[in-house]
Scaffold this motif. Structure first.
Motif, PDB file in Angstrom:
ATOM      1  N   PRO A   4      31.645 -47.631 -62.227  1.00  0.00           N
ATOM      2  CA  PRO A   4      31.321 -47.390 -60.810  1.00  0.00           C
ATOM      3  C   PRO A   4      29.934 -47.872 -60.414  1.00  0.00           C
ATOM      4  CG  PRO A   4      31.238 -45.344 -62.073  1.00  0.00           C
ATOM      5  CD  PRO A   4      31.841 -46.376 -62.970  1.00  0.00           C
ATOM      6  N   ASN A   5      29.068 -48.155 -61.387  1.00  0.00           N
ATOM      7  CA  ASN A   5      27.730 -48.657 -61.069  1.00  0.00           C
ATOM      8  C   ASN A   5      27.718 -50.158 -60.798  1.00  0.00           C
ATOM      9  OD1 ASN A   5      26.038 -46.286 -61.285  1.00  0.00           O
ATOM     10  ND2 ASN A   5      26.532 -46.287 -63.459  1.00  0.00           N
ATOM     11  N   PHE A   6      28.825 -50.844 -61.105  1.00  0.00           N
ATOM     12  CA  PHE A   6      28.860 -52.299 -60.966  1.00  0.00           C
ATOM     13  C   PHE A   6      29.378 -52.701 -59.596  1.00  0.00           C
ATOM     14  CE2 PHE A   6      27.326 -53.095 -64.947  1.00  0.00           C
ATOM     15  CZ  PHE A   6      27.575 -54.364 -65.457  1.00  0.00           C
ATOM     16  N   ALA A   7      28.643 -53.615 -58.942  1.00  0.00           N
ATOM     17  CA  ALA A   7      29.088 -54.198 -57.685  1.00  0.00           C
ATOM     18  C   ALA A   7      29.886 -55.474 -57.937  1.00  0.00           C
ATOM     19  CB  ALA A   7      27.882 -54.492 -56.794  1.00  0.00           C
ATOM     20  N   TYR A   8      29.438 -56.282 -58.925  1.00  0.00           N
ATOM     21  CA  TYR A   8      30.011 -57.610 -59.110  1.00  0.00           C
ATOM     22  C   TYR A   8      29.958 -57.970 -60.592  1.00  0.00           C
ATOM     23  CZ  TYR A   8      30.349 -62.740 -58.541  1.00  0.00           C
ATOM     24  OH  TYR A   8      30.693 -64.048 -58.633  1.00  0.00           O
ATOM     25  N   TRP A   9      31.120 -57.983 -61.224  1.00  0.00           N
ATOM     26  CA  TRP A   9      31.188 -58.365 -62.639  1.00  0.00           C
ATOM     27  C   TRP A   9      31.027 -59.880 -62.733  1.00  0.00           C
ATOM     28  CZ3 TRP A   9      32.156 -54.740 -66.612  1.00  0.00           C
ATOM     29  CH2 TRP A   9      32.404 -53.432 -66.174  1.00  0.00           C
ATOM     30  N   HIS A  10      29.803 -60.307 -63.034  1.00  0.00           N
ATOM     31  CA  HIS A  10      29.482 -61.733 -62.928  1.00  0.00           C
ATOM     32  C   HIS A  10      29.816 -62.512 -64.184  1.00  0.00           C
ATOM     33  CE1 HIS A  10      26.723 -65.226 -63.219  1.00  0.00           C
ATOM     34  NE2 HIS A  10      27.008 -65.374 -61.946  1.00  0.00           N
ATOM     35  N   SER A  11      29.486 -61.990 -65.353  1.00  0.00           N
ATOM     36  CA  SER A  11      29.659 -62.762 -66.585  1.00  0.00           C
ATOM     37  C   SER A  11      29.704 -61.823 -67.780  1.00  0.00           C
ATOM     38  CB  SER A  11      28.520 -63.775 -66.756  1.00  0.00           C
ATOM     39  OG  SER A  11      27.274 -63.110 -66.777  1.00  0.00           O
ATOM     40  N   GLU A  26      25.839 -58.921 -60.855  1.00  0.00           N
ATOM     41  CA  GLU A  26      25.004 -59.647 -59.906  1.00  0.00           C
ATOM     42  C   GLU A  26      25.086 -58.960 -58.532  1.00  0.00           C
ATOM     43  OE1 GLU A  26      23.998 -64.231 -58.559  1.00  0.00           O
ATOM     44  OE2 GLU A  26      26.072 -63.631 -58.848  1.00  0.00           O
ATOM     45  N   TRP A  27      24.608 -57.749 -58.483  1.00  0.00           N
ATOM     46  CA  TRP A  27      24.605 -56.956 -57.255  1.00  0.00           C
ATOM     47  C   TRP A  27      23.823 -57.682 -56.157  1.00  0.00           C
ATOM     48  CZ3 TRP A  27      20.596 -52.525 -56.730  1.00  0.00           C
ATOM     49  CH2 TRP A  27      20.770 -51.845 -55.519  1.00  0.00           C
ATOM     50  N   GLY A  28      24.453 -57.894 -55.016  1.00  0.00           N
ATOM     51  CA  GLY A  28      23.800 -58.591 -53.920  1.00  0.00           C
ATOM     52  C   GLY A  28      23.978 -60.088 -53.948  1.00  0.00           C
ATOM     53  N   GLY A  29      24.636 -60.614 -54.975  1.00  0.00           N
ATOM     54  CA  GLY A  29      24.934 -62.038 -55.030  1.00  0.00           C
ATOM     55  C   GLY A  29      23.753 -62.936 -55.296  1.00  0.00           C
ATOM     56  N   VAL A  37      11.418 -50.567 -57.259  1.00  0.00           N
ATOM     57  CA  VAL A  37      11.275 -49.251 -57.879  1.00  0.00           C
ATOM     58  C   VAL A  37      12.281 -48.268 -57.310  1.00  0.00           C
ATOM     59  CG1 VAL A  37       9.535 -48.398 -56.249  1.00  0.00           C
ATOM     60  CG2 VAL A  37       9.543 -47.570 -58.632  1.00  0.00           C
ATOM     61  N   THR A  38      12.796 -48.523 -56.109  1.00  0.00           N
ATOM     62  CA  THR A  38      13.766 -47.637 -55.476  1.00  0.00           C
ATOM     63  C   THR A  38      15.204 -47.930 -55.894  1.00  0.00           C
ATOM     64  OG1 THR A  38      13.790 -49.149 -53.577  1.00  0.00           O
ATOM     65  CG2 THR A  38      12.331 -47.232 -53.436  1.00  0.00           C
ATOM     66  N   ASP A  39      15.432 -49.005 -56.635  1.00  0.00           N
ATOM     67  CA  ASP A  39      16.780 -49.383 -57.051  1.00  0.00           C
ATOM     68  C   ASP A  39      17.136 -48.729 -58.382  1.00  0.00           C
ATOM     69  OD1 ASP A  39      17.227 -51.090 -54.846  1.00  0.00           O
ATOM     70  OD2 ASP A  39      16.063 -52.681 -55.833  1.00  0.00           O
ATOM     71  N   GLU A  40      18.339 -48.216 -58.463  1.00  0.00           N
ATOM     72  CA  GLU A  40      18.787 -47.572 -59.702  1.00  0.00           C
ATOM     73  C   GLU A  40      18.742 -48.563 -60.868  1.00  0.00           C
ATOM     74  OE1 GLU A  40      19.620 -44.511 -60.389  1.00  0.00           O
ATOM     75  OE2 GLU A  40      19.426 -43.700 -58.358  1.00  0.00           O
ATOM     76  N   PRO A  41      18.273 -48.134 -62.029  1.00  0.00           N
ATOM     77  CA  PRO A  41      18.222 -49.051 -63.183  1.00  0.00           C
ATOM     78  C   PRO A  41      19.591 -49.461 -63.700  1.00  0.00           C
ATOM     79  CG  PRO A  41      17.579 -46.831 -63.823  1.00  0.00           C
ATOM     80  CD  PRO A  41      17.676 -46.825 -62.326  1.00  0.00           C
ATOM     81  N   SER A  42      20.641 -48.760 -63.296  1.00  0.00           N
ATOM     82  CA  SER A  42      22.000 -49.113 -63.714  1.00  0.00           C
ATOM     83  C   SER A  42      22.692 -50.020 -62.710  1.00  0.00           C
ATOM     84  CB  SER A  42      22.832 -47.845 -63.917  1.00  0.00           C
ATOM     85  OG  SER A  42      22.842 -47.054 -62.734  1.00  0.00           O
ATOM     86  N   TRP A  43      22.012 -50.389 -61.614  1.00  0.00           N
ATOM     87  CA  TRP A  43      22.586 -51.266 -60.596  1.00  0.00           C
ATOM     88  C   TRP A  43      21.958 -52.651 -60.705  1.00  0.00           C
ATOM     89  CZ3 TRP A  43      22.247 -47.816 -55.542  1.00  0.00           C
ATOM     90  CH2 TRP A  43      23.044 -46.670 -55.716  1.00  0.00           C
ATOM     91  N   GLY A  44      22.783 -53.684 -60.652  1.00  0.00           N
ATOM     92  CA  GLY A  44      22.264 -55.046 -60.797  1.00  0.00           C
ATOM     93  C   GLY A  44      21.703 -55.296 -62.173  1.00  0.00           C
ATOM     94  N   ALA A  45      22.305 -54.680 -63.159  1.00  0.00           N
ATOM     95  CA  ALA A  45      21.782 -54.699 -64.520  1.00  0.00           C
ATOM     96  C   ALA A  45      22.817 -55.279 -65.486  1.00  0.00           C
ATOM     97  CB  ALA A  45      21.400 -53.281 -64.943  1.00  0.00           C
ATOM     98  N   ASP A  46      22.544 -55.157 -66.765  1.00  0.00           N
ATOM     99  CA  ASP A  46      23.498 -55.478 -67.821  1.00  0.00           C
ATOM    100  C   ASP A  46      24.082 -54.179 -68.365  1.00  0.00           C
ATOM    101  OD1 ASP A  46      22.874 -58.246 -67.808  1.00  0.00           O
ATOM    102  OD2 ASP A  46      21.120 -57.853 -69.049  1.00  0.00           O
ATOM    103  N   ALA A  47      25.371 -54.184 -68.636  1.00  0.00           N
ATOM    104  CA  ALA A  47      26.017 -53.070 -69.329  1.00  0.00           C
ATOM    105  C   ALA A  47      26.387 -53.545 -70.725  1.00  0.00           C
ATOM    106  CB  ALA A  47      27.251 -52.594 -68.576  1.00  0.00           C
ATOM    107  N   ILE A  48      25.929 -52.814 -71.725  1.00  0.00           N
ATOM    108  CA  ILE A  48      26.119 -53.213 -73.118  1.00  0.00           C
ATOM    109  C   ILE A  48      27.191 -52.337 -73.750  1.00  0.00           C
ATOM    110  CG2 ILE A  48      25.004 -53.541 -75.360  1.00  0.00           C
ATOM    111  CD1 ILE A  48      22.335 -53.755 -73.833  1.00  0.00           C
TER     112      ILE A  48
END
Length: 270
Positions: A4-11, A26-29, A37-48
């Motif tokens: 649920p934290n992912f906006a766009y499964w890029h790669s 790639e949240w926001g394209g 600093v206001t953006d969640e660290p789990s958004w626009g990130a890598d999931a391992i």
């Protein structure tokens, strides 16, 4: 797998032995400031994820550890493995967040070990720019910067990365390389490979000082012997010091194998 934290499964990028995979969001394209600093660290990130019995097991997120400004488009984007033997390391582009190199050997605790950040294109407004990709190829990292050109980088040693590991990574070469094909990396038997595993064994703190000193001395001597008529002596040095290692300890067993593989390779050339 869903998140649920992912906006766009890029790669997706596998580690070299296929036991882990990194998914990029790639949240926001790529056009928005998503590393503030206001953006969640789990958004626009890598999931391992670890791959366990054919199933994906979530372990952690990785995002740039330093917040970026409102004037910098920033989100996780294209990257590739850095072929340091014995470790899982990735270099990745983050648009105006720059280039980040991170270690995910411990998939639950990824850590940035190197970076390059040129800063914003503009201090007053959000303009499209930054690194679209950062790929490792034959000893260097190459980055395509949207607004400011093309960059070539050399890794430098630090407390997180030994020069021997950098040298060993450079021995894994390709005539042609397409990052998206993710070819399996192999390393030829070599003195840089031995020294990389030696550095890693030292880092674990499991090598006794006397043993560590002997390994360094015997390997240095063996390398000198390979340049003259004493190649058989070089082989003997490598095999002798391998027997001083405790192969019940993982890092020392890996080092012992590298020593013996190099001895075998030198024997074939004799």
């Amino acid at each position: 797998m869903t998140d649920p934290n992912f906006a766009y499964w890029h790669s997706a990028t596998f580690n070299n032995d296929g036991t882990k995979v990194i998914f990029t969001d790639e949240w926001g394209g790529g056009s928005g400031a998503r590393c503030r600093v206001t953006d969640e660290p789990s958004w626009g990130a890598d999931a391992i994820f670890d791959i366990v019995d054919g199933k994906l097991k979530f372990r952690s997120y990785y995002k740039l550890p330093v917040p970026q400004t409102n004037q910098e488009n920033c989100v996780a984007h294209n990257g590739s493995l850095v072929p340091v033997p014995g470790r899982d390391i990735m270099v990745q582009a983050w648009y105006q967040g720059g280039v980040s190199v991170f270690d995910f050997t411990d998939s639950a605790n990824p850590q940035e070990i190197a970076y390059f950040d040129r800063g914003p294109v503009s201090d007053s407004s959000l303009l499209l720019g930054g690194f679209w990709s950062a790929y490792y190829y034959n000893g260097h990292v190459y980055g395509s910067e949207i607004a400011r050109g093309f960059d070539a980088f050399t890794l430098t040693p630090s407390e997180h990365l030994d020069q021997a590991e950098i040298d060993a990574a450079a021995t894994a070469t390709f005539d042609r390389f397409n990052t998206q094909q993710q070819p399996r990396v192999t390393w030829p038997a070599s003195f840089p490979l031995v020294r990389a595993y030696y550095a890693q064994a030292l880092r674990t703190g499991t090598l006794k000082k006397a043993t560590a000193d002997n390994v360094r001395k015997f390997v240095d001597r063996a390398e000198r012997f390979t340049d003259g008529p004493q190649k058989n002596a070089a082989v003997a040095q490598l095999r002798a010091v391998s027997h001083q290692l405790d192969t019940s300890v993982g890092a020392q067993a890996t080092l012992a194998k590298a020593l013996n593989d190099l001895a075998d390779a030198l024997s074939l050339k004799a």
